[in-house]
Write a protein that holds these residues in place. Structure first.
Motif, short mmCIF file in Angstrom:
data_model
loop_
_atom_site.label_atom_id
_atom_site.label_comp_id
_atom_site.label_asym_id
_atom_site.label_seq_id
_atom_site.Cartn_x
_atom_site.Cartn_y
_atom_site.Cartn_z
N MET A 77 -11.37 4.55 1.50
CA MET A 77 -11.98 3.21 1.39
C MET A 77 -13.02 3.18 0.27
O MET A 77 -13.08 2.23 -0.52
N ALA A 78 -13.83 4.21 0.21
CA ALA A 78 -14.86 4.27 -0.85
C ALA A 78 -14.20 4.35 -2.22
O ALA A 78 -14.67 3.74 -3.19
N GLU A 79 -13.08 5.06 -2.27
CA GLU A 79 -12.39 5.20 -3.55
C GLU A 79 -11.71 3.90 -3.98
O GLU A 79 -11.65 3.59 -5.17
N ILE A 80 -11.21 3.13 -3.01
CA ILE A 80 -10.64 1.81 -3.37
C ILE A 80 -11.77 0.92 -3.91
O ILE A 80 -11.60 0.22 -4.91
N ASP A 90 -2.75 7.37 4.47
CA ASP A 90 -3.17 6.94 5.81
C ASP A 90 -4.62 6.42 5.84
O ASP A 90 -5.20 6.25 6.91
N LEU A 91 -5.17 6.14 4.69
CA LEU A 91 -6.52 5.56 4.54
C LEU A 91 -7.63 6.50 5.02
O LEU A 91 -8.77 6.05 5.24
N TRP A 132 0.81 -1.21 0.00
CA TRP A 132 0.00 0.00 0.00
C TRP A 132 0.85 1.27 0.00
O TRP A 132 0.51 2.26 -0.67
N ASP A 133 1.99 1.24 0.71
CA ASP A 133 2.82 2.44 0.82
C ASP A 133 3.26 2.98 -0.54
O ASP A 133 3.46 4.18 -0.71
N ILE A 165 -8.21 -3.12 4.40
CA ILE A 165 -8.66 -3.08 2.99
C ILE A 165 -9.44 -4.34 2.63
O ILE A 165 -10.44 -4.29 1.92
N ILE A 166 -9.01 -5.49 3.19
CA ILE A 166 -9.79 -6.71 2.93
C ILE A 166 -11.21 -6.54 3.47
O ILE A 166 -12.21 -6.74 2.76
#
Ligand code: REL
Ligand code: ZN
Length: 422
Positions: free
Chosen positions: A202-205, A196-197, A179-180, A240-241
């Protein structure tokens, strides 16, 4: 037709396993429209990373830099000389090349690499794909498609995939393992993510995954995970999972494939050949599959030591389908042991093998070698039934073999096998 004798049984199983068309659920092959991403031909075969690792073992004087500065053809010459001329090619990866050359009809008595090369200069990719798929009896090839790779993205933008024999799998290793460095690649593609999430990350991922699902129409989302994969855990990966992969898999109705147990780059000088393996915690698999019973998981593990407990975990969770003898397990002795154990614990509710081919030609050997072992194990299993007085029907054995070589996968996905309508 009913089978009455052992001889009849053995020849029917061998012939059925040999002739049944396969759905190969995990490869690194590409359709022709992806251009040079599809690797094929004898120089590619010889420079397969498995053979590179084996060559260095016999060449203590060879520096990594000098090997990597050679042209592909020079590397292939050196590998041929080292592994095939100066030693006998009986390791599984070497034997694979011999099987391929033999199946293509080359004269192996000459051991004349340049003569073999001539054929590949005269054939087109399109004809060669047809020839190999036909010879290998592979009806469908699942690719590994990486939206983090700019070159591959350009191929999706130009042509995408137009060949129905090749289907996509959305591979997301950078998202879960790096992720970094990968968040900025999402940002470059126009997704409002931060390292930094925070915020809309999250919505964008999720939006990124859904966009690629629409573009690729993948059969599943996949990741390879390190041997120390833990679940649950306070980590970026697990967040993320939980917050992205699982909801998107559920929404799209596709499985999440976890390939667990890899140790990347234990010897970086070997590049792709420098990865290794380690034992993993089956508890992580148990916890994630039982937490999300409405999501389907395809799982393979890399270490031999994890195979038994993985099979038992599948007995407890019908949303878990185990697949393949992955990478360092793809050797006859281990395939036999693992396949036997899986059939004994799970019957036909498994996918015994995938090829993991990186080079098209390898379909010939990976499937020839695996079919031989699958047939051998099945002969033993049906022989036991025959001896115990069970009536064996050819049609039923054919059904079972078709399931093992693809049917079980399609039923698990809840989709009809598209090859049946081609
Ligand atoms: O999909 C994977 O992660 C692995 O199968 C590959 O990274 C590996 O290099 C492959 O060639 C193994 O067979
Ligand atoms: Zn792979």
């Amino acid at each position: 037709m009913t089978i009455h004798t052992e001889d009849q049984l053995v020849s029917f199983i061998k012939e059925t396993v040999r002739s049944t068309q396969v759905t190969d659920i995990h490869t690194h092959l590409f359709a022709e429209s992806f251009g040079d991403l599809l690797l094929w031909g004898v120089d590619e075969l010889l420079t397969y990373h498995y053979l590179i690792a084996e060559t260095f073992r016999f060449r203590p004087e060879l520096s990594y830099d000098s090997f990597w500065s050679m042209s592909k053809r020079e590397q292939a010459d050196l590998i041929w000389q080292t592994l095939f001329i100066e030693h006998s090619p009986y390791s599984e990866a070497c034997r694979g090349v011999v099987t391929v050359l033999n199946r293509l009809g080359f004269d192996l008595k000459t051991r004349d690499l340049n003569a073999y090369r001539e054929y590949f200069e005269s054939v087109s990719a399109s004809d060669y794909i047809d020839r190999i798929l036909e010879l290998a009896k592979v009806k469908t090839v699942v690719m590994t498609n990486d939206p983090f790779d700019a070159y591959e993205r350009s191929k999706w933008a130009e042509n995408g995939n137009t060949d129905p024999r090749f289907l996509a799998a959305l591979r997301i290793d950078p998202l879960l393992n790096l992720w970094d460095s990968s968040w900025s690649k999402l940002a470059e593609q126009g997704y409002a993510v931060s390292s930094d999430l925070s915020g809309d990350t999250m919505a964008e991922i999720r939006r990124f995954l859904s966009d690629w699902i629409s573009r690729m129409n993948p059969l599943y989302m996949a990741v390879s995970l390190p041997n120390d994969f833990a679940y649950p855990e306070n980590s970026v990966r697990v967040r993320i999972i939980d917050e992205c992969i699982i909801p998107v898999a559920r929404e799209a109705g596709i499985p999440f494939a976890m390939m667990i147990g890899v140790k990347r780059k234990v010897n970086p000088s070997l590049k792709d050949a420098g990865d290794s393996l380690g034992k993993s915690d089956i508890g992580a698999v148990e916890r994630i599959v039982s937490k999300y019973q409405d999501v389907k998981f395809l799982v393979t593990m890399l270490s031999r030591e994890n195979q038994h407990e993985l099979a038992v975990t599948a007995r407890k969770n019908r949303n878990l389908l185990i697949f393949g003898c992955w990478w360092f397990l793809n050797n006859p002795s281990l395939i036999e042991e693992i396949t036997r154990m899986r059939l004994e614990l799970l019957g036909g509710s498994i996918i015994p093998q995938h090829s993991d081919c990186r080079i098209l030609d390898q379909l010939l050997y990976k499937w020839d070698h695996s079919r031989e072992i699958i047939a051998k194990v099945l002969c033993d299993k049906y022989r036991d039934l025959l001896a115990a007085g069970w009536r064996l029907e050819e049609e039923e054995i054919r059904r079972d073999v078709e399931d093992l070589l693809g049917g079980t996968f399609w039923k698990f996905l809840g989709k009809p096998d598209p090859a049946l309508n081609r």
